[in-house]
Design a protein around this motif. Structure first.
Motif, PDB file in Angstrom:
ATOM      1  N   PRO A 498      -3.209 -12.922  -7.872  1.00 11.06           N
ATOM      2  CA  PRO A 498      -2.501 -14.207  -7.747  1.00 11.06           C
ATOM      3  C   PRO A 498      -1.617 -14.233  -6.500  1.00 11.06           C
ATOM      4  CG  PRO A 498      -2.256 -13.301  -9.966  1.00 11.06           C
ATOM      5  CD  PRO A 498      -2.827 -12.209  -9.109  1.00 11.06           C
ATOM      6  N   ASP A 499      -1.369 -15.415  -5.999  1.00 10.71           N
ATOM      7  CA  ASP A 499      -0.341 -15.596  -4.976  1.00 10.71           C
ATOM      8  C   ASP A 499       0.980 -15.658  -5.736  1.00 10.71           C
ATOM      9  OD1 ASP A 499       1.562 -16.675  -3.184  1.00 10.71           O
ATOM     10  OD2 ASP A 499      -0.043 -17.495  -1.947  1.00 10.71           O
ATOM     11  N   PHE A 500       1.664 -14.529  -5.798  1.00 16.97           N
ATOM     12  CA  PHE A 500       2.827 -14.421  -6.677  1.00 16.97           C
ATOM     13  C   PHE A 500       3.982 -15.306  -6.234  1.00 16.97           C
ATOM     14  CE2 PHE A 500       0.617 -10.376  -7.672  1.00 16.97           C
ATOM     15  CZ  PHE A 500       0.478 -10.571  -9.040  1.00 16.97           C
ATOM     16  N   ILE A 501       4.092 -15.554  -4.935  1.00 17.34           N
ATOM     17  CA  ILE A 501       5.158 -16.457  -4.462  1.00 17.34           C
ATOM     18  C   ILE A 501       4.911 -17.864  -4.999  1.00 17.34           C
ATOM     19  CG2 ILE A 501       6.184 -17.552  -2.427  1.00 17.34           C
ATOM     20  CD1 ILE A 501       5.635 -14.987  -0.888  1.00 17.34           C
ATOM     21  N   PHE A 502       3.648 -18.320  -4.874  1.00 17.23           N
ATOM     22  CA  PHE A 502       3.330 -19.658  -5.390  1.00 17.23           C
ATOM     23  C   PHE A 502       3.432 -19.687  -6.909  1.00 17.23           C
ATOM     24  CE2 PHE A 502       0.521 -22.927  -7.017  1.00 17.23           C
ATOM     25  CZ  PHE A 502       0.934 -24.035  -6.284  1.00 17.23           C
ATOM     26  N   LEU A 503       2.983 -18.617  -7.559  1.00 16.07           N
ATOM     27  CA  LEU A 503       3.018 -18.584  -9.022  1.00 16.07           C
ATOM     28  C   LEU A 503       4.452 -18.690  -9.533  1.00 16.07           C
ATOM     29  CD1 LEU A 503       1.439 -18.307 -11.645  1.00 16.07           C
ATOM     30  CD2 LEU A 503       1.617 -15.811 -11.419  1.00 16.07           C
ATOM     31  N   ASP A 554      -1.922  -7.311 -11.342  1.00 15.49           N
ATOM     32  CA  ASP A 554      -0.464  -7.487 -11.393  1.00 15.49           C
ATOM     33  C   ASP A 554       0.225  -6.989 -10.122  1.00 15.49           C
ATOM     34  OD1 ASP A 554      -0.567  -4.748 -11.574  1.00 15.49           O
ATOM     35  OD2 ASP A 554       0.295  -4.614 -13.585  1.00 15.49           O
ATOM     36  N   ASN A 555      -0.560  -6.648  -9.100  1.00 13.09           N
ATOM     37  CA  ASN A 555       0.021  -6.180  -7.840  1.00 13.09           C
ATOM     38  C   ASN A 555      -0.762  -6.758  -6.662  1.00 13.09           C
ATOM     39  OD1 ASN A 555      -2.078  -4.178  -8.879  1.00 13.09           O
ATOM     40  ND2 ASN A 555      -1.937  -3.579  -6.734  1.00 13.09           N
ATOM     41  N   GLU A 556      -0.055  -6.947  -5.541  1.00 12.12           N
ATOM     42  CA  GLU A 556      -0.729  -7.414  -4.330  1.00 12.12           C
ATOM     43  C   GLU A 556      -1.596  -6.299  -3.756  1.00 12.12           C
ATOM     44  OE1 GLU A 556       2.037  -8.831  -1.455  1.00 12.12           O
ATOM     45  OE2 GLU A 556       2.571 -10.622  -2.585  1.00 12.12           O
ATOM     46  N   TRP A 557      -2.673  -6.683  -3.078  1.00 10.75           N
ATOM     47  CA  TRP A 557      -3.484  -5.721  -2.341  1.00 10.75           C
ATOM     48  C   TRP A 557      -3.019  -5.725  -0.892  1.00 10.75           C
ATOM     49  CZ3 TRP A 557      -8.822  -7.655  -4.521  1.00 10.75           C
ATOM     50  CH2 TRP A 557      -8.967  -7.178  -5.834  1.00 10.75           C
TER      51      TRP A 557
END
Length: 588
Positions: A498-503, A554-557
């Motif tokens: 996921p794009d965690f900032i957008f999420l 649950d983590n960025e690549w």
């Protein structure tokens, strides 16, 4: 004068452009350190004299491990002036890759920026038998400082000998060996000549509509051929180059420098978009409505006024109210951003172009020095969804299987010590086989449609090219990265980052308390929202291409965590191995 060897840029610059104190600049201890062309040339010559004094011979390999800074250029030019070969190495690769490259290239002298990098390789130096000496850019007691080499050069000046050596360097001599990161196996050493790089940077030099009055900011690694080639373009055009401190300070550095041009990878533009979106959500009342009207207008932008006069009228209004602030956040003068390394979402190109910042997407490989095609500022220079126009001195043809083949003066001399691998990619007619699939439209724009080696077959015998599917899904604001899998399986599946900032921003709007990434991706409401995204994009795909099973990470690549190459491409084998249990669950 004509530039036929890369180091010819230095006398060319001094002859052609007015004197200024910021030909190249980088920040030290919070202050910009700037060099004029006379200072630049003088220190390059001192380092060259130093090289001759310590026994450097034409053809010797001299490596450099450093972030972008003035010294990078000083060493680069000095190495080539004495006929040696520059081996730039990423500051962020693995210990195994350092050991392989330093040994494979038979490096004799090594330049390294400071203690942090030195700690990564100090213990393997005894295993590199060819290394004679190590120089640093920061004063470290156990190794020589570059200033010591400069002092040796000052004490052993021999202009006649240096000029004789420079005169003997030929355009087709190898200037550099650049080791490609690759997604599997050991890196390959790409041999590029002076002619290769000069042919590339001179043919794209018409693109910027400005010259010596302009500034550019640089933050992508100079050890990668993409940023390095542009580094030469800037010098060829007299554009001042400012090296950003790091990615975390790039915005502040841009406000200080006020650049007109920069290069980037799509990931940076995606982060800028995320920050703009988050900023918009913090606004209240009318300001918030105006911001999002402006944003949605920008996402629908078409070239040459194709949306009609009323759209253009609204665009002018929003430019004064909103878009000008976007440009101010990047220094206020930014005109061109060149994007490369991986696919850029067309929505980003539309948005920035609407806001008065030309996004010029390009395509190429280390083996092609690197640009094969790039957008420009001519009437038909940009077409959304393509990587630009094929360069005038490059011949491109599409093979029967769809592979992009190219031929021209910027195609490498070959892989160092690997003639068989060279024969595999350069055919008897001189065409380099890129491994990418593509199409060329009637106006000469190149479109990338996938990777030849990444195509896989399902258990039903249907072939799937994952990259176009991944690029389609990454158009979603919710999706940062995705890998499509399914070789010998009944259907295609995907792991989604996921794009965690957008999420987080979305959760805030929906009044969903955000705890941790791991907890959020398992909330039924969030998984339902991602299913809506998957369903939406599946409608655009053929039956065999549809994503039937997926899971959220649950983590960025990142490059640091091992899933991405330095140019932000997926390391497919690494990802499937690292997340083997999750991949298995997709197809159970």
């Amino acid at each position: 004068m004509e530039v036929t060897r890369i180091f010819d840029l230095l006398p060319y610059y001094e002859l052609k452009f007015k004197p200024k104190d910021d030909v190249i600049a980088s920040k030290e201890n919070g202050e910009w350190v700037k060099y004029s062309i006379k200072q630049y040339r003088k220190i390059v010559d001192y380092i060259s004299y130093g090289f001759l004094a310590i026994g450097v011979q034409p053809g010797d390999k001299i490596a450099q491990i450093s972030a972008n800074r003035i010294e990078w250029n000083l060493v680069d030019m000095a190495v080539m002036q004495v006929g040696a070969i520059h081996v730039p190495i990423y500051p962020t690769i693995s210990e195994a890759d350092y050991k392989f490259i330093l040994n494979h290239a038979e490096v004799k002298f090594l330049f390294i920026s400071g203690m942090e990098l030195l700690r990564k390789i100090q213990h393997i130096l005894p295993e590199i038998p060819h290394i004679k000496d190590v120089f640093t850019y920061r004063d470290l007691s156990e190794f020589k400082h570059m200033n010591e080499l400069i002092q040796i050069g000052k004490q052993n000046q021999n202009p006649e000998k240096l000029e004789k050596i420079k005169a003997a360097v030929q355009p087709d001599d190898v200037a550099t060996i650049i080791y490609t990161s690759g997604t599997t196996g050991n890196p390959k050493g790409v041999m590029l000549s002076h002619r290769n790089l000069i042919a590339n940077f001179t043919v794209v030099s018409y693109i910027p509509p400005f010259g010596e009055e302009a500034k550019a900011i640089s933050f992508l690694p100079l050890c990668h051929v993409y940023e390095r080639m542009l580094n030469y373009v800037y010098q060829y055009l007299g554009i001042s180059i400012y090296y950003a401190e790091n990615l975390g300070t790039i915005t502040d550095n841009m406000k200080e420098v006020k650049p007109m041009m920069m290069s980037t990878v799509p990931r940076f533009l995606e982060k800028v978009y995320d920050k703009l979106f988050a900023t918009g959500h913090k606004l209240k009342g009318v300001k918030r409505w105006i911001f999002f009207w402006a944003l949605h207008l920008a996402l629908r932008y078409e070239m040459h006024g194709a949306n009609g006069w009323f759209y253009e009228l609204k665009r002018k209004l929003y430019d004064k109210l909103v878009y000008v602030k976007w440009r101010e956040a990047m220094g206020g003068k930014i005109m061109i951003i060149v994007s490369g390394g991986s696919a850029l979402q067309p929505r980003l190109t539309r948005m920035f172009t609407c806001a008065g910042i030309h996004i010029l997407e390009g395509y190429g490989l280390t083996e092609t020095s690197p640009v094969i095609a790039v957008g420009d500022l001519t009437d038909d220079g940009v077409m959304f969804g393509t990587v630009g126009l094929v360069l005038k001195n490059v011949e491109v043809k599409i093979a029967e299987d769809g592979e992009i083949l190219c031929k021209g003066p910027s195609v490498m001399k070959g892989y160092f010590k690997e003639p068989e691998h060279t024969k595999e990619v350069i055919d008897e007619e001189g065409f380099f086989h890129t491994g990418d699939l593509g199409q060329i439209d009637p106006k000469g724009h190149l479109k990338i449609t996938g990777r030849k080696k990444e195509i896989f077959k399902t258990s039903f015998g249907k072939y799937i090219s994952p990259q176009p599917i991944e690029d389609k899904f990454k158009e979603s604001l919710f999706i940062d990265q995705i890998i499509v899998l399914g070789e010998y399986q009944k259907f295609a599946g995907a792991l989604i980052v996921p794009d965690f900032i957008f999420l987080k921003s979305w959760c805030n709007v929906k009044e969903i308390p955000y705890t941790t990434n791991a907890e959020m991706i398992n909330l039924p409401r969030i998984r339902k929202r991602f299913q809506q995204e998957v369903d939406k994009f599946n409608k655009t795909l053929g039956d065999t291409e549809k994503i039937k099973s997926w899971d959220l990470m649950d983590n960025e690549w990142t490059f640091d965590t091992g899933e991405l190459t330095p140019t932000m491409k997926l390391k497919r084998n690494i990802i499937t191995g690292k997340y083997e249990s999750l991949v298995k669950k997709l197809f159970e």
